[in-house]
Write a protein that holds these residues in place. Structure first.
Motif, mmCIF file in Angstrom:
data_model
loop_
_atom_site.group_PDB
_atom_site.id
_atom_site.type_symbol
_atom_site.label_atom_id
_atom_site.label_comp_id
_atom_site.label_asym_id
_atom_site.label_seq_id
_atom_site.Cartn_x
_atom_site.Cartn_y
_atom_site.Cartn_z
ATOM 1 N N UNK A 1 -17.293 3.162 -27.940
ATOM 2 C CA UNK A 1 -18.367 4.004 -28.460
ATOM 3 C C UNK A 1 -19.564 3.203 -28.940
ATOM 4 N N UNK A 2 -19.365 1.884 -29.145
ATOM 5 C CA UNK A 2 -20.454 1.042 -29.613
ATOM 6 C C UNK A 2 -21.036 0.181 -28.501
ATOM 7 N N UNK A 3 -20.638 0.414 -27.262
ATOM 8 C CA UNK A 3 -21.213 -0.340 -26.150
ATOM 9 C C UNK A 3 -22.558 0.271 -25.779
ATOM 10 N N UNK A 4 -23.417 -0.554 -25.239
ATOM 11 C CA UNK A 4 -24.704 -0.064 -24.775
ATOM 12 C C UNK A 4 -25.682 0.285 -25.868
ATOM 13 N N UNK A 5 -25.433 -0.146 -27.111
ATOM 14 C CA UNK A 5 -26.331 0.182 -28.223
ATOM 15 C C UNK A 5 -27.387 -0.893 -28.455
ATOM 16 N N UNK A 6 -27.236 -2.036 -27.791
ATOM 17 C CA UNK A 6 -28.225 -3.105 -27.931
ATOM 18 C C UNK A 6 -27.949 -4.048 -29.077
ATOM 19 N N UNK A 7 -27.097 -3.636 -30.019
ATOM 20 C CA UNK A 7 -26.685 -4.501 -31.129
ATOM 21 C C UNK A 7 -25.186 -4.298 -31.344
ATOM 22 N N UNK A 8 -24.566 -5.281 -31.951
ATOM 23 C CA UNK A 8 -23.167 -5.131 -32.327
ATOM 24 C C UNK A 8 -23.077 -4.382 -33.652
ATOM 25 N N UNK B 1 -12.453 13.447 -21.328
ATOM 26 C CA UNK B 1 -13.228 12.322 -21.849
ATOM 27 C C UNK B 1 -12.983 12.192 -23.335
ATOM 28 N N UNK B 2 -13.457 11.081 -23.869
ATOM 29 C CA UNK B 2 -13.354 10.838 -25.306
ATOM 30 C C UNK B 2 -14.533 11.489 -26.024
ATOM 31 N N UNK B 3 -14.259 12.026 -27.196
ATOM 32 C CA UNK B 3 -15.293 12.569 -28.059
ATOM 33 C C UNK B 3 -15.072 12.004 -29.458
ATOM 34 N N UNK B 4 -15.853 12.447 -30.410
ATOM 35 C CA UNK B 4 -15.725 11.933 -31.767
ATOM 36 C C UNK B 4 -14.444 12.384 -32.455
ATOM 37 N N UNK B 5 -13.708 13.332 -31.875
ATOM 38 C CA UNK B 5 -12.436 13.747 -32.464
ATOM 39 C C UNK B 5 -11.254 13.391 -31.575
ATOM 40 N N UNK C 1 -22.893 10.793 -27.013
ATOM 41 C CA UNK C 1 -22.082 9.581 -26.927
ATOM 42 C C UNK C 1 -20.640 9.969 -27.185
ATOM 43 N N UNK C 2 -19.730 9.301 -26.528
ATOM 44 C CA UNK C 2 -18.311 9.548 -26.762
ATOM 45 C C UNK C 2 -17.729 8.409 -27.550
ATOM 46 N N UNK C 3 -16.826 8.741 -28.467
ATOM 47 C CA UNK C 3 -16.182 7.710 -29.261
ATOM 48 C C UNK C 3 -14.747 7.563 -28.775
ATOM 49 N N UNK C 4 -14.434 6.445 -28.149
ATOM 50 C CA UNK C 4 -13.149 6.307 -27.496
ATOM 51 C C UNK C 4 -12.076 5.741 -28.390
ATOM 52 N N UNK C 5 -10.816 6.035 -28.015
ATOM 53 C CA UNK C 5 -9.674 5.515 -28.735
ATOM 54 C C UNK C 5 -8.466 5.446 -27.829
ATOM 55 N N UNK C 6 -8.552 4.738 -26.699
ATOM 56 C CA UNK C 6 -7.418 4.690 -25.793
ATOM 57 C C UNK C 6 -6.269 3.924 -26.404
ATOM 58 N N UNK C 7 -5.059 4.491 -26.269
ATOM 59 C CA UNK C 7 -3.866 3.747 -26.603
ATOM 60 C C UNK C 7 -3.571 3.595 -28.068
ATOM 61 N N UNK C 8 -4.097 4.413 -28.931
ATOM 62 C CA UNK C 8 -3.778 4.264 -30.343
ATOM 63 C C UNK C 8 -3.927 5.557 -31.076
ATOM 64 N N UNK C 9 -3.408 5.582 -32.360
ATOM 65 C CA UNK C 9 -3.597 6.803 -33.127
ATOM 66 C C UNK C 9 -5.040 6.892 -33.560
ATOM 67 N N UNK C 10 -5.470 8.075 -33.953
ATOM 68 C CA UNK C 10 -6.842 8.273 -34.377
ATOM 69 C C UNK C 10 -6.838 8.681 -35.826
ATOM 70 N N UNK C 11 -7.818 8.169 -36.583
ATOM 71 C CA UNK C 11 -7.945 8.520 -37.986
ATOM 72 C C UNK C 11 -8.636 9.856 -38.107
ATOM 73 N N UNK C 12 -8.289 10.618 -39.130
ATOM 74 C CA UNK C 12 -8.998 11.861 -39.365
ATOM 75 C C UNK C 12 -9.227 12.034 -40.844
ATOM 76 N N UNK C 13 -10.365 12.581 -41.177
ATOM 77 C CA UNK C 13 -10.586 12.982 -42.551
ATOM 78 C C UNK C 13 -9.736 14.199 -42.813
ATOM 79 N N UNK C 14 -9.591 14.577 -44.084
ATOM 80 C CA UNK C 14 -8.831 15.749 -44.426
ATOM 81 C C UNK C 14 -9.400 16.972 -43.753
ATOM 82 N N UNK C 15 -10.647 16.910 -43.343
ATOM 83 C CA UNK C 15 -11.271 17.990 -42.598
ATOM 84 C C UNK C 15 -10.636 18.159 -41.247
#
Length: 343
Positions: free
Chosen positions: A147-154, A248-252, A4-18
């Motif tokens: 990234x939460x589309x198509x999961x069957x639940x919100x 494409x979008x990934x988790x990072x 699954x890809x986690x998308x973030x079009x058009x905004x900054x992305x959060x990152x852990x210190x990792x």
């Protein structure tokens, strides 16, 4: 597990210190824009008398993501992603806080410039444990993220490893079960890997790729296992370097990716051959790879989140069947979910 890809079009992305999810100053890419964050140090744990006790609860594994249902004030229910890659942060959706009638307060955090509100959450119980009176940063449209589309639940929230600090988690990918109070009993078949915590609570360990020790982040919020192109070339990892990477979008975050194969992966005494990975044309800050659920689901997973945390792999109980690891179609191929998730 499936990708699954986690998308973030058009905004900054959060990152852990990792180098994962939280804020440009901590490293600049993340999985959830406009989401909420709450450090676990601000969380008050429910006294033992208020805990729901030992139990295994259903875990919905959708597109490789482990989802569990949480109970909130007024017996409201909502779905949450158990995301160890989120470290010490908890994410909640504005739709959820509004439905609960929680008061929003203005906040300015230079690490999370897109976050403007927080809310005091009176109580949340997930998987047999409860926490109360914790403050969360409020997100807009978290449940509508691609990234939460198509999961069957919100999905109305994301719980990082810090939310479960002190507990012992169990992921049974075969039976789709989850527990927060798994017995801390080691069997001879178990393989234990010591974990370290990064500056934002992300979980790190050392594994071997093709016989070479690599720093890995353990991330149940990522279906895929990601390796940077730099690391893939150094080890080396087999992939088609001449092929144009699919952007494409990934988790990072966004990047050009190519399918790759690691000939051998060693996690302690456990060895896997011909492990599929995604090779991404960007660096993974402070890590060589991100270990997602596609790899973790080869075992039942115990996460002991005590002061000295451990990842424990069970090769007999809890692993997913082969059909659960079929690759997920590229983003956009699935139909969006229509589950409400709040009731």
């Amino acid at each position: 597990m499936r990708r699954v890809a986690k998308g973030d079009p058009g905004g900054e992305r959060f990152m852990a210190g990792s180098g994962r999810r939280w804020g440009a100053a901590l490293m600049a890419t993340a999985s959830l824009v406009g989401a909420v964050a709450c450090k676990s140090g601000d969380v008050g744990e429910t006294p033992p008398a208020e805990s729901t006790g030992s139990s295994r609860v259903p875990m919905r594994v959708a597109a490789g993501l482990p989802l569990v249902e949480g109970r909130l004030p007024g017996d409201a229910r909502a779905w949450f992603l158990v995301d160890t890659g989120a470290g010490d942060f908890t994410l909640l959706d504005q739709e959820l806080t509004a439905a609960l009638g929680l008061k929003h307060e203005l906040i300015h955090d230079p690490l999370l410039p897109s976050i403007h509100f927080t809310a005091q959450v009176p109580f949340l119980e997930v998987g047999g444990m409860g926490r109360r009176s914790f403050r969360a940063y409020v997100a807009e449209d978290l449940s509508l993220r691609p990234e939460f589309s198509g999961l069957g639940v919100k999905v109305h929230g994301v719980l990082g490893a810090g939310w479960f600090r002190g507990r012992c988690l169990w992921f049974d990918w075969g039976k789709d079960e989850f527990s927060t109070d798994h017995p801390r009993v080691r069997h001879s078949r178990h393989v234990a890997l010591p974990l370290g915590r990064g500056v934002s609570g992300e979980l790190r360990t050392t594994i071997k790729l093709n016989g070479i020790a690599c720093e890995a982040l353990i991330d149940t919020g990522s279906a895929e296992t990601l390796v940077s192109k730099e690391v893939a070339d150094r080890l080396p990892i087999r992939y088609d370097a001449e092929k144009i990477g699919l952007h494409r979008e990934t988790s990072i975050g966004a990047g050009a990716v190519r399918d790759g194969v690691v000939e051998r992966v060693d996690l302690g005494a456990e060895t896997l051959a011909s492990v599929p990975v995604l090779v991404i044309d960007r660096r993974l800050p402070n890590a060589d790879l991100i270990v997602g659920t596609e790899l973790l689901s080869h075992w039942g997973v115990i996460l002991d989140l005590s002061e000295k945390p451990y990842l424990v792999l069970d090769p007999l109980e809890g692993k997913a069947g082969p059909e659960a690891r079929e690759p997920l179609p590229l983003p956009g191929a699935g139909a969006p979910g229509d589950g409400n998730g709040l009731r």
